[in-house]
Write an enzyme that holds these catalytic residues in place. Structure first.
Site, short mmCIF file in Angstrom:
data_model
loop_
_atom_site.label_atom_id
_atom_site.label_comp_id
_atom_site.label_asym_id
_atom_site.label_seq_id
_atom_site.Cartn_x
_atom_site.Cartn_y
_atom_site.Cartn_z
N ASP A 9 0.89 -1.15 0.00
CA ASP A 9 0.00 0.00 0.00
C ASP A 9 0.94 1.22 0.00
O ASP A 9 2.11 1.10 0.35
CB ASP A 9 -0.86 -0.04 1.28
CG ASP A 9 -1.62 1.23 1.50
OD1 ASP A 9 -2.16 1.79 0.52
OD2 ASP A 9 -1.70 1.66 2.67
N ASP A 11 0.12 5.09 1.01
CA ASP A 11 -0.02 6.00 2.15
C ASP A 11 -0.10 5.24 3.47
O ASP A 11 -0.99 4.42 3.67
CB ASP A 11 -1.27 6.87 1.95
CG ASP A 11 -1.17 7.70 0.67
OD1 ASP A 11 -0.24 8.51 0.56
OD2 ASP A 11 -2.00 7.51 -0.22
#
Ligand SMILES: [Mg+2]
Ligand SMILES: [Zn+2]
Length: 181
Positions: A9, A11
């Protein structure tokens, strides 16, 4: 032969999640990310980024803004000897915004669309791949794609205990995985 992959992922995993980050000035790398990626790469893992970017549907920033930041981010990795194979992003949101990007899609996590796309484009060995995220929706997407090794970084989001994942406090805790991989 299919390659294993490290799915990240963005952020909250690669950079500190300040909310809708789209400029270099607010892109703060999480220090351990480079060491982690080096280890993964040395162990033969491909590296992909899988990121929801609903800020585009919401009109906070454009696809061009996102691509510019991504180009720079990938170069920062490259300068440290790390190859990011591809960055997949979902620009949609099911109800926010007022363009054609406001719609249901199969790429926005918790849907597994972006992971499955990487799998077909790069012939990834999904079962033996790894996903690291900081939200339950990351774990759900990984799960739906068939990834068994899932790591959930301690986060400020509510947790759903029904999702099986290894809870970690920081990225250093994943380094071991690549030592004997
Ligand atoms: Mg995140
Ligand atoms: Zn989407």
């Amino acid at each position: 032969m299919a390659d294993r992959a490290l799915f990240l992922d963005r952020d909250g995993v690669i950079n500190v999640d300040h909310g809708y980050v789209y400029q270099q000035e607010s892109f703060e790398f999480i220090p351990e990310i480079f060491e982690l990626c080096k280890k993964a790469q040395a162990a033969g893992y491909r590296i992909f980024v899988i990121t929801n970017q609903a800020g585009i549907a919401r009109g906070y920033y454009s696809v061009d803004d996102f691509n510019e930041l991504t180009f720079w981010m990938v170069e920062e990795f490259q300068q440290r000897g790390i190859v990011i194979d591809k960055v997949y992003f979902c620009p949609h949101h099911p109800d926010k915004g007022n363009t054609e990007l406001t719609r249901q899609c199969n790429c926005r996590k918790p849907e597994p669309g972006m992971i499955l796309q990487a799998q077909s484009e790069f012939n990834v060995d999904i079962t033996n791949s790894i996903f690291i995220g900081d939200k339950i929706s990351d774990m759900q997407a990984a799960n739906a794609a068939g990834i068994k090794k899932k790591y959930l970084l301690a986060s400020r989001y509510d947790e759903d205990e029904s999702i099986s994942a290894t809870r970690i406090a920081n990225l250093s805790e994943v380094l071991d995985v690549f030592e004997n991989a």
